[in-house]
Enzyme design. Structure first.
Site, PDB file in Angstrom:
ATOM      1  N   ARG A   1      49.819   0.245  61.246  1.00 53.60           N
ATOM      2  CA  ARG A   1      49.425   1.241  60.260  1.00 53.60           C
ATOM      3  C   ARG A   1      47.934   1.543  60.269  1.00 53.60           C
ATOM      4  O   ARG A   1      47.527   2.694  60.385  1.00 53.60           O
ATOM      5  CB  ARG A   1      49.765   0.735  58.868  1.00 53.60           C
ATOM      6  CG  ARG A   1      51.211   0.583  58.673  1.00 53.60           C
ATOM      7  CD  ARG A   1      51.486  -0.397  57.574  1.00 53.60           C
ATOM      8  NE  ARG A   1      52.858  -0.200  57.173  1.00 53.60           N
ATOM      9  CZ  ARG A   1      53.198   0.498  56.106  1.00 53.60           C
ATOM     10  NH1 ARG A   1      52.288   1.026  55.325  1.00 53.60           N
ATOM     11  NH2 ARG A   1      54.462   0.665  55.815  1.00 53.60           N
ATOM     12  N   THR A   2      47.129   0.498  60.119  1.00 56.30           N
ATOM     13  CA  THR A   2      45.696   0.721  59.982  1.00 56.30           C
ATOM     14  C   THR A   2      45.147   1.349  61.252  1.00 56.30           C
ATOM     15  O   THR A   2      44.344   2.281  61.223  1.00 56.30           O
ATOM     16  CB  THR A   2      44.975  -0.609  59.676  1.00 56.30           C
ATOM     17  OG1 THR A   2      45.587  -1.180  58.535  1.00 56.30           O
ATOM     18  CG2 THR A   2      43.513  -0.395  59.414  1.00 56.30           C
TER      19      THR A   2
ATOM     20  N   LYS B   1      42.013 -19.380  77.038  1.00 53.33           N
ATOM     21  CA  LYS B   1      40.558 -19.331  77.161  1.00 53.33           C
ATOM     22  C   LYS B   1      40.120 -17.914  77.513  1.00 53.33           C
ATOM     23  O   LYS B   1      39.842 -17.596  78.668  1.00 53.33           O
ATOM     24  CB  LYS B   1      40.079 -20.334  78.218  1.00 53.33           C
ATOM     25  CG  LYS B   1      39.986 -21.748  77.659  1.00 53.33           C
ATOM     26  CD  LYS B   1      38.599 -22.040  77.090  1.00 53.33           C
ATOM     27  CE  LYS B   1      38.562 -23.419  76.446  1.00 53.33           C
ATOM     28  NZ  LYS B   1      37.628 -23.569  75.377  1.00 53.33           N
TER      29      LYS B   1
ATOM     30  N   ARG C   1      39.420  -5.093  63.878  1.00 51.07           N
ATOM     31  CA  ARG C   1      40.175  -6.021  63.034  1.00 51.07           C
ATOM     32  C   ARG C   1      40.166  -7.370  63.732  1.00 51.07           C
ATOM     33  O   ARG C   1      40.306  -7.439  64.953  1.00 51.07           O
ATOM     34  CB  ARG C   1      41.611  -5.550  62.856  1.00 51.07           C
ATOM     35  CG  ARG C   1      42.478  -6.643  62.240  1.00 51.07           C
ATOM     36  CD  ARG C   1      43.766  -6.152  61.691  1.00 51.07           C
ATOM     37  NE  ARG C   1      43.557  -5.311  60.517  1.00 51.07           N
ATOM     38  CZ  ARG C   1      44.548  -4.852  59.769  1.00 51.07           C
ATOM     39  NH1 ARG C   1      45.803  -5.131  60.071  1.00 51.07           N
ATOM     40  NH2 ARG C   1      44.298  -4.100  58.728  1.00 51.07           N
TER      41      ARG C   1
ATOM     42  N   HIS D   1      38.668  -5.766  53.508  1.00 53.34           N
ATOM     43  CA  HIS D   1      39.333  -4.665  54.200  1.00 53.34           C
ATOM     44  C   HIS D   1      38.843  -3.408  53.483  1.00 53.34           C
ATOM     45  O   HIS D   1      39.550  -2.826  52.670  1.00 53.34           O
ATOM     46  CB  HIS D   1      40.847  -4.842  54.077  1.00 53.34           C
ATOM     47  CG  HIS D   1      41.646  -3.899  54.928  1.00 53.34           C
ATOM     48  ND1 HIS D   1      41.088  -2.865  55.649  1.00 53.34           N
ATOM     49  CD2 HIS D   1      42.980  -3.850  55.172  1.00 53.34           C
ATOM     50  CE1 HIS D   1      42.045  -2.218  56.299  1.00 53.34           C
ATOM     51  NE2 HIS D   1      43.208  -2.797  56.029  1.00 53.34           N
TER      52      HIS D   1
END
Ligand SMILES: [Zn+2]
Lengths: 310, 434
Positions: free
Chosen positions: A62-63, A90, A112, A140
């Protein structure tokens, strides 16, 4: 807005760093951008020739989609990078990722990341504008701002409203940004949920803690249940989803003690039947889809402002 | 690193609380020993030839400092520090001896590792006292060989870096330590309360979205350790005390006459959780930086004797462990080169006097570990620090001698330093010419 006002932030890392005039300016800018999304040709040239890179170290549809649409509506070139932070693989360090992205010379980086402060880390080391799309359990900001915008749209104001935030406050960056944002803008924020999920010092962010959900919801103008994460089932934090739903879920009866015109919001995605019953989620009081629409407008405004839009 | 027949430290101020001395005098070192201390009028017997004479113009001559809580990282993590670099940093900070913690790779949990450390330390710039593990492999399950490690040169045992979670094992460790007359050092932490925590639990952690470590995580275990010491009657030393309530518990245990000693680190009386702001990983350590109220309690405990020792918990980490996301970054900061100025700040503010400063940094750690030093007795090994309490400087990263640079004090204005460090008559640090 007074004529001397200048939006002076190069990065958007959290609502904690924004002043009341900053927030008002962002909301006003977003309102004017919202109109674009209603046009038949949904594009303006304000970011033409600019490059926006989205880097997501956590899965999100969504974001990410919302930022992507926002950038495209402003004619920016967008690129996205998915990265992994699993400590067992790693991979390259965040410092290396940052340097690599910067070498591509983007104008805005949207990130994010599962670690709180990861956006601050990036902003301290590179010269590109950084917009935090969620960092750990910190903030956020674009979600907090779109929540403010949605409430303002429905209520005509924010100051003096009673906002009830229900659920897992400890692990919710949305809750942190909302508590900071709503209390900064003069609303009265009440939180409730299992005490195991309420930080001991949350009052210092501007929230009043209620032992029961009824206290929090009584006469509220805004009710915001938070998503309860599936992993919490295995934590010692709540006994079961069933018990959670019966004591902290938002249903018709609970809604009745709020103001008659109270609105119900949710940062999504919803666990229907846990934090919110389906009839409430789909009722006329639910503004959840309006939040999604406003999300695009807020993100357009943020990108426009960080690269020096007035 | 010159080895001279004799060194004369002229016109200093001798501060030696063990011998109840605080006077203007000169000190003569001959063949690695303290040969004589004399005032201007007491002209001593003819001075030896090949004498290096240094006029100290009133600077402090104190017993060589002893840091009883240091991580030298060797063997196993030589990219962070080695015995060679760590002891050079120690000498630069005025230390003539350090006790090194066993959480190396391999763990110092048997005589062969203890011997290896001592072999590597033969030409080091400070005496190195290995501290052995309490449990094999630091696994918290069965006792390590205290007797053999002690015989090989270990001065204490600890599982530092981790708590001994099993209370029965800790009881057995205390009981068994009495057979070998070896000090048990506890890293007091209830791991179930602190797990995954990144900083002090409180207002700042809430605002920053970081998992907190409550004071309680330390205090619950401090209480357990004190109760075990009382029950067994065996001495215990508590490492890196950081909270007000821990101090209250220790004070009470001491009033009851229990064989308890405790240390704190300079960062716990110099910084609060506010230093973590903007996610500075150089302010991340365990126990974490606490609040102003805790800081004040630590200072009071230092001045009233509840806390016996200032030890640095020198914990070098490279950028690989520190220049990363805050929650992923390693715990710990370096401390050897900043202990003197930070402790002198307490002196300047009147919380401690000169003699107490020497007790905290030298006499008490020597007594607790049962090692040489801690005084300027005639005939003893010449382990000496010359301190200039006035010297002002800004700490620059490039001036740090430790292999790692993870200090929250980089850029800070500090006052006081070691001007000269002498270990067994050998000059290991000399800032006089600089
Ligand atoms: Zn420790």
């Amino acid at each position: 807005m007074s004529s001397e006002y200048l939006f002076a932030h190069k990065h958007i890392l959290g609502l904690d760093h924004l002043s009341v005039p900053d927030i008002e300016h962002i909301l006003n800018t977003a309102e004017s951008f919202k109109e674009i999304s209603g046009r038949s040709i949904k594009k303006v040239p304000v970011l033409r020739g600019k490059t926006v890179v989205t880097v997501f170290f956590e899965p999100s549809t969504r974001t990410r989609l919302s930022f992507d649409i926002a950038a495209k509506r402003m004619s920016a070139d967008t690129f996205s990078i998915s990265a992994s932070t699993s400590s067992t693989t790693k991979g390259e360090t965040l410092a290396d990722t940052a340097k690599n992205i910067e070498a591509m010379m983007p104008d805005i980086i949207i990130m994010r990341h599962p670690s709180s402060g990861a956006s601050n880390y990036l902003a301290n080391r590179i010269s590109t504008s950084v917009i935090n799309a969620g960092d750990g359990t910190h903030e956020h900001p674009s979600q907090g701002l779109l929540d403010l915008m949605t409430v303002k749209e429905h209520k005509g104001k924010i100051k003096g409203l009673k906002v009830a935030i229900i659920g897992d406050i400890s692990h919710s960056r949305v809750a942190h940004s909302d508590i900071i944002g709503f209390s900064k803008m003069g609303a009265n924020v009440f939180v409730s949920g299992p005490a195991t999920l309420i930080p001991k010092k949350i009052a210092h962010l501007g929230a009043t803690v209620c032992r029961t959900i009824e206290e929090a919801v009584k006469n509220a103008d805004v009710i915001m249940p938070l998503r309860i994460q599936k992993e919490r089932q295995n934590d010692p934090l709540i006994p079961s989803f069933r018990e959670y739903a019966s004591f902290f879920g938002i249903n018709r009866q609970i809604l009745q003690i709020a103001k008659p015109d109270a609105i119900v919001m949710h940062p999504g995605p919803i666990n229907r039947g846990v934090e919110l019953t389906p009839d409430v989620a789909d009722s006329f009081q639910s503004v959840i889809l309006g939040q999604v629409t406003n999300g695009v407008a807020i993100r357009m405004a943020l990108m426009y402002l960080v690269i020096g839009g007035a | 690193m010159t080895r001279l027949q004799a060194i004369l430290l002229e016109n200093g101020r001798i501060i030696d609380p063990v011998n109840r001395v605080d006077k203007k005098a000169s000190l003569l070192i001959e063949k690695g020993k303290i040969k004589a201390i004399f005032t201007r009028r007491q002209k001593t017997s003819p001075l030896p030839k090949n004498l290096l004479s240094i006029d100290l113009q009133g600077k402090w001559i104190v017993p060589g400092l002893i840091d009883m809580h240091v991580h030298l990282r060797e063997p196993g993590e030589e990219h962070k520090e080695t015995i060679e670099t760590g002891t050079r940093a120690a000498a630069a900070g005025g230390f003539t001896a350090v006790a090194c913690m066993p959480n190396t790779n391999p763990v110092n949990d048997c005589q062969s590792v203890t011997r290896l450390i001592l072999e590597k330390a033969e030409n080091a710039s400070a005496r190195v006292y290995p501290v052995g593990a309490i449990s094999k492999g630091l696994q918290g399950e069965s006792l390590a060989e205290f007797g053999e490690m002690k015989k090989a040169g270990a001065v204490a045992v600890t599982d530092d870096g981790k708590p001994v979670a099993d209370s029965q094992l800790m009881r057995r460790a205390l009981e068994y330590s009495s057979n070998h007359n070896i000090m048990v050092i506890s890293h007091s932490e209830d791991f179930s309360l602190s797990r995954n925590g990144a900083m002090n639990e409180g207002v700042v952690s809430t605002r920053m979205g970081l998992r907190g470590i409550p004071n309680l995580a330390e205090e619950v275990m401090v209480y357990r350790d004190l109760a075990l010491a009382e029950y067994t009657g065996c001495p215990i030393h508590l490492a890196h005390i950081s909270t007000q309530e821990s101090i209250r518990l220790i004070r009470f245990a001491k009033q009851k006459g229990n064989p308890v000693t405790a240390e704190t680190a300079p960062h716990y009386f110099s910084l609060t959780e506010e230093a973590v702001k903007d996610y500075d990983t150089n302010a991340k350590m365990n126990p974490p930086l606490r609040t102003q109220k805790d800081l004040e309690a630590v200072i009071k405990a230092i001045s009233d004797g509840t806390i016996d020792v200032i030890a640095t918990d020198h914990a070098p980490h490279s950028v690989l462990e520190k220049d990363i996301e805050f929650d992923q970054a390693a715990n710990g900061i370096i401390g050897l080169e900043t202990s003197v100025p930070l402790t002198l700040a307490l002196f300047r503010k009147g919380y401690i006097d000169e003699a107490r400063l020497v007790e905290l940094l030298s006499a008490n750690p020597a007594k607790i570990l049962g090692v040489k030093g801690g005084s300027l007795s005639i005939g003893s090994d010449a382990d000496i620090a010359v301190i200039d309490p006035e010297y002002r400087f800004v700490l620059h990263e490039k001036d740090i001698i430790s292999k790692s640079k993870n200090s929250p004090f980089i850029g800070a204005q500090l006052q006081g330093r070691a001007l000269l460090t002498i270990c067994a008559g050998r000059i290991t640090h000399n800032a006089l010419s600089a």
